[in-house]
Design a protein around this motif. Structure first.
Motif, PDB file in Angstrom:
ATOM      1  N   GLN A   1       0.855  -1.187   0.000  1.00 35.38           N
ATOM      2  CA  GLN A   1       0.000   0.000   0.000  1.00 35.38           C
ATOM      3  C   GLN A   1       0.885   1.228   0.000  1.00 35.38           C
ATOM      4  O   GLN A   1       1.684   1.428   0.916  1.00 35.38           O
ATOM      5  N   LEU A   2       0.738   2.049  -1.030  1.00 32.03           N
ATOM      6  CA  LEU A   2       1.451   3.313  -1.109  1.00 32.03           C
ATOM      7  C   LEU A   2       0.580   4.426  -0.535  1.00 32.03           C
ATOM      8  O   LEU A   2      -0.652   4.320  -0.524  1.00 32.03           O
ATOM      9  N   PRO A   3       1.194   5.506  -0.050  1.00 31.79           N
ATOM     10  CA  PRO A   3       0.406   6.612   0.521  1.00 31.79           C
ATOM     11  C   PRO A   3      -0.562   7.217  -0.494  1.00 31.79           C
ATOM     12  O   PRO A   3      -0.327   7.170  -1.702  1.00 31.79           O
ATOM     13  N   ARG A   4      -1.613   7.801   0.000  1.00 31.37           N
ATOM     14  CA  ARG A   4      -2.618   8.442  -0.860  1.00 31.37           C
ATOM     15  C   ARG A   4      -1.985   9.487  -1.780  1.00 31.37           C
ATOM     16  O   ARG A   4      -2.397   9.648  -2.925  1.00 31.37           O
ATOM     17  N   ASN A   5      -1.017  10.222  -1.239  1.00 32.90           N
ATOM     18  CA  ASN A   5      -0.450  11.347  -1.986  1.00 32.90           C
ATOM     19  C   ASN A   5       0.857  10.997  -2.691  1.00 32.90           C
ATOM     20  O   ASN A   5       1.621  11.881  -3.051  1.00 32.90           O
ATOM     21  N   TYR A   6       1.101   9.711  -2.895  1.00 33.54           N
ATOM     22  CA  TYR A   6       2.389   9.299  -3.456  1.00 33.54           C
ATOM     23  C   TYR A   6       2.638   9.930  -4.827  1.00 33.54           C
ATOM     24  O   TYR A   6       3.750  10.336  -5.142  1.00 33.54           O
ATOM     25  N   GLU A   7       1.610  10.016  -5.656  1.00 30.34           N
ATOM     26  CA  GLU A   7       1.765  10.527  -7.011  1.00 30.34           C
ATOM     27  C   GLU A   7       2.025  12.031  -7.063  1.00 30.34           C
ATOM     28  O   GLU A   7       2.524  12.533  -8.068  1.00 30.34           O
TER      29      GLU A   7
ATOM     30  N   GLU B   1       2.924   9.690   6.467  1.00 28.16           N
ATOM     31  CA  GLU B   1       2.490   8.731   5.464  1.00 28.16           C
ATOM     32  C   GLU B   1       3.608   7.711   5.270  1.00 28.16           C
ATOM     33  O   GLU B   1       4.788   8.062   5.299  1.00 28.16           O
ATOM     34  N   SER B   2       3.240   6.461   5.059  1.00 27.68           N
ATOM     35  CA  SER B   2       4.243   5.406   4.978  1.00 27.68           C
ATOM     36  C   SER B   2       3.885   4.393   3.906  1.00 27.68           C
ATOM     37  O   SER B   2       2.712   4.232   3.538  1.00 27.68           O
ATOM     38  N   ILE B   3       4.897   3.700   3.418  1.00 32.68           N
ATOM     39  CA  ILE B   3       4.710   2.577   2.504  1.00 32.68           C
ATOM     40  C   ILE B   3       4.557   1.321   3.361  1.00 32.68           C
ATOM     41  O   ILE B   3       5.411   1.028   4.206  1.00 32.68           O
ATOM     42  N   VAL B   4       3.468   0.596   3.166  1.00 32.59           N
ATOM     43  CA  VAL B   4       3.188  -0.592   3.977  1.00 32.59           C
ATOM     44  C   VAL B   4       3.365  -1.831   3.106  1.00 32.59           C
ATOM     45  O   VAL B   4       2.783  -1.919   2.017  1.00 32.59           O
ATOM     46  N   VAL B   5       4.170  -2.771   3.605  1.00 30.69           N
ATOM     47  CA  VAL B   5       4.464  -3.996   2.866  1.00 30.69           C
ATOM     48  C   VAL B   5       4.089  -5.198   3.736  1.00 30.69           C
ATOM     49  O   VAL B   5       4.640  -5.370   4.825  1.00 30.69           O
TER      50      VAL B   5
ATOM     51  N   ILE C   1      -2.414   2.991   9.574  1.00 30.10           N
ATOM     52  CA  ILE C   1      -1.411   3.926   9.037  1.00 30.10           C
ATOM     53  C   ILE C   1      -2.075   4.954   8.140  1.00 30.10           C
ATOM     54  O   ILE C   1      -1.772   6.154   8.203  1.00 30.10           O
ATOM     55  N   ASP C   2      -3.006   4.513   7.318  1.00 28.13           N
ATOM     56  CA  ASP C   2      -3.716   5.450   6.437  1.00 28.13           C
ATOM     57  C   ASP C   2      -4.517   6.454   7.259  1.00 28.13           C
ATOM     58  O   ASP C   2      -4.507   7.662   6.979  1.00 28.13           O
TER      59      ASP C   2
END
Length: 381
Positions: A41-47, A83-87, A72-73
């Motif tokens: 899951q990438l953060p909402r604002n990653y782009e 905001e974090s990248i969740v793996v 986290i979201d």
């Protein structure tokens, strides 16, 4: 290094969906010599920018990924944590072999060693190579996998900064090993240990034993806490523990907490320096520059009032001029400084200079002008 020549590739099970949705990635691992699945899951604002993000590795991702990703979201939406990248690493059907430990050395062995290296050399490398990551990583797991995650602390340099150890099924030798390592570790580590009132008795005892060792560590680089959740069992407590673990590990990032206020700000010679150090540490840990929050400026002013270190308002006002330019905050702190040292004329001038400036929280130019009028009434023109 035997891993230098390892080749691996990741193939996507389906077309990559939009950010903040879960991506399922099929991993053809050279280390494990089999295909495994991870969730991402990438953060909402990653782009929307070039910001870098901490990485949270979730063991037992087949059932723990969603609660971690959801918390986290939610917490990052309100800017309580970054905001974090969740793996999530799915382990259904593989969990026993993934956690294999040699009974003599009590360290990952055979398939357990392979899984240990799979995370270190393939999963983390893939995430770092393909996404914008900050040099701050966290790992979390439950019972066997919580125990397994702690082995990364025994490496010369830990791959992870934060550990969420939920009801760990601790190996007998691990508490002493962790204590020795954490007493001398020279990198900042956050370790969150939790169990529950109605946990499996053996695991509850093991958690208590581990706490007796870790609570005795005397190293400022270690931030450690232990929590026993009441009215919960081995599985239900996890829903309560995950958000509290995240808040603990990301405590530096969030607004000043009551504990932080009491332990750091009220014991400081200069609360404003403590505030500045907090935000410099945020930048250092997460490689992101967060402007000092207005709520934290006001909380620091409370500490100055309690400690009666009036000179500190001077430095606080300088920080406010830089972080909240165009607001009334700088003039407010300058006015307080002159008011406290017994110079009402200069205080009145500062408060009046705030006319037309932007609000800062509950403070606006009307509030400052009222303070100026009150000083005039008391001291005259």
């Amino acid at each position: 290094m035997k891993f230098a020549l390892l080749l691996f590739f990741f193939s996507f099970a389906f077309q990559t969906p939009s950010y903040s949705q879960t991506q399922y990635i099929e991993v053809n691992s050279s280390i494990l010599k089999e295909t495994r699945q991870i969730k991402l899951q990438l953060p909402r604002n990653y782009e929307s920018g070039k910001k870098k993000y901490p990485v949270v590795i979730v063991l037992d991702g087949d059932y723990l990924f969603e609660p971690f990703a959801g918390d986290i979201d939610y917490l990052s939406y309100w800017e309580i944590i970054p905001e974090s990248i969740v793996v999530g690493i799915n382990q259904a059907g593989f969990r026993e072999q993934d956690g294999n430990i040699d009974p003599g050395s009590e360290l990952p062995s055979t398939t357990g060693e392979d899984f240990f290296d799979f995370i270190a050399y393939e999963v983390l490398s893939y995430i770092e190579d393909n996404f914008r990551t900050a040099p701050f990583t966290i790992i979390g797991g439950l019972d066997d996998m919580a125990n397994f995650s702690s082995f990364y602390l025994l490496k010369e340099k830990s791959l992870f900064n934060g550990f969420m150890s939920l009801s760990p099924d601790i190996s007998p030798k691990l508490p002493e090993r962790l204590k020795r390592k954490l007493n001398k570790i020279d990198q900042k580590i956050w370790y969150y240990l939790a169990t529950s009132e109605h946990d499996i008795p053996e695991l509850k005892t093991k958690a208590k034993t581990l706490d007796s060792y870790l609570s005795d560590c005397d190293n400022p680089n270690l931030k450690y806490t232990y929590r026993v959740f009441e009215n919960a069992d081995h599985f239900s407590f996890v829903a309560h523990a995950i958000p509290r673990a995240l808040l603990f590990i990301f405590s530096t990032y969030g607004p000043i907490s009551e504990l932080e206020y009491e332990t750091d700000f009220l014991t400081a010679k200069s609360p404003s320096n403590t505030l500045e150090d907090k935000y410099l540490l945020i930048q250092e840990l997460y490689t992101i520059e967060v402007p000092i929050r207005i709520v934290d400026f006001l909380k620091t002013a409370e500490a100055i009032e309690e400690l009666e270190v009036w000179e500190d308002y001077q430095h606080l006002s300088k920080l406010a001029r830089k972080a909240t330019s165009g607001t009334v905050l700088h003039n407010y702190f300058q006015g307080l400084y002159f008011e406290k040292i017994g110079d009402p004329k200069r205080a009145i001038k500062e408060y009046q200079s705030a006319y037309g400036l932007k609000n800062a929280g509950h403070l606006n130019s009307d509030v400052l002008l009222s303070k100026a009028d009150e000083l005039k009434r008391i001291y005259g023109n």
